[in-house]
Design a protein around this motif. Structure first.
Motif, PDB file in Angstrom:
ATOM      1  N   TYR A   1      32.772  49.290  30.972  1.00  0.00           N
ATOM      2  CA  TYR A   1      31.459  49.514  31.602  1.00  0.00           C
ATOM      3  C   TYR A   1      31.057  50.997  31.549  1.00  0.00           C
ATOM      4  CZ  TYR A   1      32.900  45.011  33.376  1.00  0.00           C
ATOM      5  OH  TYR A   1      33.336  43.731  33.465  1.00  0.00           O
TER       6      TYR A   1
ATOM      7  N   GLU B   1      29.906  42.245  24.345  1.00  0.00           N
ATOM      8  CA  GLU B   1      29.650  41.541  25.602  1.00  0.00           C
ATOM      9  C   GLU B   1      30.642  41.991  26.648  1.00  0.00           C
ATOM     10  OE1 GLU B   1      29.206  37.484  26.168  1.00  0.00           O
ATOM     11  OE2 GLU B   1      27.737  37.208  24.565  1.00  0.00           O
ATOM     12  N   TYR B   2      30.173  42.158  27.855  1.00  0.00           N
ATOM     13  CA  TYR B   2      31.079  42.555  28.945  1.00  0.00           C
ATOM     14  C   TYR B   2      31.883  41.351  29.428  1.00  0.00           C
ATOM     15  CZ  TYR B   2      28.542  46.939  29.034  1.00  0.00           C
ATOM     16  OH  TYR B   2      27.994  48.133  28.693  1.00  0.00           O
TER      17      TYR B   2
ATOM     18  N   LYS C   1      33.592  38.371  31.603  1.00  0.00           N
ATOM     19  CA  LYS C   1      32.994  37.500  32.615  1.00  0.00           C
ATOM     20  C   LYS C   1      33.607  37.753  33.985  1.00  0.00           C
ATOM     21  CE  LYS C   1      30.656  33.993  30.156  1.00  0.00           C
ATOM     22  NZ  LYS C   1      30.494  34.893  29.018  1.00  0.00           N
TER      23      LYS C   1
ATOM     24  N   ARG D   1      23.163  49.742  30.841  1.00  0.00           N
ATOM     25  CA  ARG D   1      23.745  48.424  30.550  1.00  0.00           C
ATOM     26  C   ARG D   1      25.078  48.199  31.272  1.00  0.00           C
ATOM     27  NH1 ARG D   1      26.194  46.923  25.880  1.00  0.00           N
ATOM     28  NH2 ARG D   1      26.133  44.659  25.908  1.00  0.00           N
ATOM     29  N   GLY D   2      25.976  49.174  31.124  1.00  0.00           N
ATOM     30  CA  GLY D   2      27.304  49.043  31.710  1.00  0.00           C
ATOM     31  C   GLY D   2      27.251  48.974  33.229  1.00  0.00           C
TER      32      GLY D   2
ATOM     33  N   ARG E   1      24.737  48.031  35.047  1.00  0.00           N
ATOM     34  CA  ARG E   1      24.125  46.762  35.452  1.00  0.00           C
ATOM     35  C   ARG E   1      25.166  45.636  35.438  1.00  0.00           C
ATOM     36  NH1 ARG E   1      18.297  45.853  35.933  1.00  0.00           N
ATOM     37  NH2 ARG E   1      17.657  47.884  36.651  1.00  0.00           N
ATOM     38  N   ALA E   2      25.998  45.653  34.407  1.00  0.00           N
ATOM     39  CA  ALA E   2      27.011  44.599  34.279  1.00  0.00           C
ATOM     40  C   ALA E   2      28.006  44.698  35.435  1.00  0.00           C
ATOM     41  CB  ALA E   2      27.736  44.716  32.947  1.00  0.00           C
TER      42      ALA E   2
ATOM     43  N   GLN F   1      26.445  43.412  38.543  1.00  0.00           N
ATOM     44  CA  GLN F   1      26.480  41.943  38.581  1.00  0.00           C
ATOM     45  C   GLN F   1      27.791  41.457  39.176  1.00  0.00           C
ATOM     46  OE1 GLN F   1      24.237  39.838  38.065  1.00  0.00           O
ATOM     47  NE2 GLN F   1      22.692  40.763  36.719  1.00  0.00           N
ATOM     48  N   HIS F   2      28.891  42.091  38.753  1.00  0.00           N
ATOM     49  CA  HIS F   2      30.207  41.696  39.268  1.00  0.00           C
ATOM     50  C   HIS F   2      30.297  41.927  40.771  1.00  0.00           C
ATOM     51  CE1 HIS F   2      31.936  40.811  35.441  1.00  0.00           C
ATOM     52  NE2 HIS F   2      31.948  42.069  35.002  1.00  0.00           N
TER      53      HIS F   2
END
Ligand code: ARG
Length: 588
Positions: free
Chosen positions: A183, A191-192, A194, A236-237, A239-240, A243-244
């Motif tokens: 990240y 893709e990061y 899941k 991007r990183g 944001r990912a 999300q987690h």
């Protein structure tokens, strides 16, 4: 169904009219001297001036006319001009019978249902829930249930705090601990993962550590602000990773709220309306509402009638960053567009009152909402410990909600197993149900705006003005009904009878006030009115119970009448506690 007072007043109003006075004067009220009478009419006092007559003369005239009444069993004019009334007991039997058969026990639904949004809960993602969030959840849930019961369309929105500095703090701490996470790799294109790189338990430790560090190390704080900025500007990183944090944290919040019997229709948060901010800001600027002041963008919201200073509502900070205000305004915009509510109610700590005043005025002035949209701030007071200071843990730290609930559950479990042997499993389950009533009733029985003392001893007691006392009353009724069944009776077909004793009549009177009470609890957004009512009703029931040998009564009709009365008492109590957001066990 008409309210009992309306029904009882009608005849009196007729007598006032007949005697040549204003009909309105004939309204009755519940007696404030129950030792003298059940109801009273103060119309003669109120009308004396207009009709230039001594109040007692008017009262005497009316009492004379009302002698023929079969509704009032006793009417008396007393000096200086009150009318004291006793009501024919048969009325209560009829009224309760109608209640039993009416939808919602005679509570009339709103003729024009409103669309209402209740903004409550308001937890901050990734920060532990603390007792301050407990009040919002408990009060908001009850307000939501009451409004729904009245037939309105209600949407509960949790309004997560999910866009602030806490996110940057967590990310910065994660980066220090695990710098090689993808990240943080700006060149990463793939893709990061899941799976989140942390569990809820880790997250719960990461935030306080980071928060502490930011207070001690300036550089850490700056890095956290930088990370927050990156997140908010679409990195991007970040944001990912965000999300987690959301996923892990929201799952945990859901579990926590579920155990409080609190649920939300919308799990929206501050982050959901960020896209609306730029448009809203330019609109406010173009329409001439917002102007620059010391670099910041503000909207004036003071009014001539203000007695205290109401500062301008800040829309953007001087560095262009949006604020708590901006997000709340954008949320109003979104709600108006998607839900078109007639009314938005915010259940938030009363220390935010001035803030909401600014936001509401700004929303009205800038026409985000129309003049007829109601915005209500339901501010609640602080939950204090026995020392009168905000509730803390034994060692003085912030009390976490989970721990508080755990402590109460344990205390309840101890009480339940003290004098009875039930299976371990049942005792645990019952303890949880009763503990929730203790916490919720303890909170809701106070006017929301007041501070109150969270007293575990008192709240968990089976006696006095407590949740467990109300549940104990319900369980007592259930057990009598079950025994009646064992004797071969059927409570479902038992028919009410006229009250045969004072305590029985009082119980029936108390029941008959249900629809009146619910309507005012809704009007005044006041769940504490339901608590006061069920406490009275439980007391009336217990007085009746102690004076009446129900199951050994030989006259079957009489016994069945009592059983029917018990059934209705239980229904009213259970409906009421459901509106408060808790329930009763089968046994305890
Ligand atoms: N998250 C906020 C806090 O912990 C409460 C949110 C209240 N609701 C709102 N629309 N501002 O103080």
């Amino acid at each position: 169904m008409k309210k009992i007072l309306e029904l009882l007043s009608e005849e009196m109003q007729g007598y006032f009219e007949k005697a040549g006075y204003d009909r309105e004067l004939g309204k009755l009220s519940i007696s404030n001297r129950p030792d003298l009478c059940e109801f009273q009419c103060n119309g003669a006092m109120a009308g004396a001036k207009k009709y230039k007559k001594a109040p007692i003369m008017i009262a005497n005239e009316i009492a004379e006319l009302a002698k023929e009444s079969t509704l009032y069993s006793k009417i008396e004019a007393v000096s200086p001009g009150f009318l004291n009334l006793q009501v024919n007991p048969a009325i209560f039997k009829e009224y309760l019978e109608e209640m039993k058969n009416a939808p919602k026990y005679g509570v009339e639904e709103a003729k024009t249902p409103q669309s209402i949004v209740i903004d409550y809960g308001g937890p901050n993602v990734a920060k532990p829930l603390h007792v301050g969030h407990l009040r919002s959840a408990i009060i908001g849930e009850s307000v939501k249930r009451i409004a729904r019961f009245m037939g309105h369309t209600v949407i509960g929105d949790i309004h997560l705090g999910d866009w602030g500095l806490q996110m940057g703090l967590i990310m910065t701490e994660l980066q220090e601990r695990m710098p090689s996470l993808v990240y943080f790799d700006e060149s990463f294109q793939g893709e990061y993962p899941k799976e989140a790189p942390f569990t809820i338990t880790e997250l719960e430790e990461i935030y306080p550590t980071a928060s502490k560090k930011s207070k001690e190390e300036e550089s850490f704080k700056e890095a956290a602000m930088e990370a927050t900025f990156k997140l908010q500007n679409g990195d991007r990183g970040y944001r990912a990773l965000w999300q987690h944090i959301m996923q892990v944290s929201v799952a945990d919040l859901k579990k926590n709220y579920h155990s409080l019997n609190v649920d939300f229709d919308l799990w929206n948060g501050e982050s959901d309306v960020q896209d609306r901010i730029p448009g809203m800001v330019s609109y406010m600027k173009e329409a001439g509402y917002a102007y620059e002041s010391a670099g910041a963008l503000v909207v004036d919201v003071k009014e001539e009638t203000d007695t205290k200073e109401v500062p301008p509502c800040m829309i953007l900070k001087s560095d262009g960053a949006s604020l708590y205000n901006t997000t709340d305004l954008a949320t109003i915009l979104e709600r108006m567009e998607k839900i078109k509510p007639d009314h938005i109610i915010y259940v938030v700590d009363k220390r935010q009152e001035l803030y909401f005043e600014q936001v509401f005025r700004c929303a009205k002035k800038t026409k985000l909402v129309g003049e007829d949209t109601r915005l209500t701030f339901l501010g609640f007071g602080t939950m204090n410990g026995k020392d009168g200071k905000p509730f803390k843990t034994r060692d003085g730290g912030v009390m976490r909600l989970e721990n508080l609930i755990h402590d109460i559950n344990e205390e309840m479990y101890r009480k339940i197993t003290e004098n009875r042997v039930t299976s371990e499993e049942e005792a645990r389950k019952t303890a949880q149900i009763v503990a929730l009533s203790a916490v919720k009733y303890g909170d809701l029985s106070n006017q929301a705006a007041k501070d109150y003392v969270f007293d575990v001893e008192r709240f968990t007691s089976f006696e006095g003005d407590t949740g467990p006392y109300i549940l104990y009353t319900i369980v007592r009724i259930k057990s009598i009904l079950a025994k009646y069944r064992e004797q071969g009776g059927n409570p479902d077909i038992a028919a009410l009878q006229c009250p045969g004793s004072v305590v029985e009549k009082e119980l029936m009177m108390s029941i008959s006030n249900f629809n009146t009470m619910i309507a005012s609890a809704f009007e005044e957004v006041a769940p504490h009115k339901i608590c006061a009512y069920i406490f009275d009703l439980s007391n009336a029931f217990n007085r009746f119970y102690h004076e009446t040998k129900i199951l050994t009564e030989e006259e079957e009709m009489k016994k069945a009448g009592w059983i029917a009365l018990l059934g209705l008492t239980r229904d009213i109590l259970e409906t009421s506690i459901d509106l408060l957001g808790f329930m009763a066990p089968e046994r305890m």
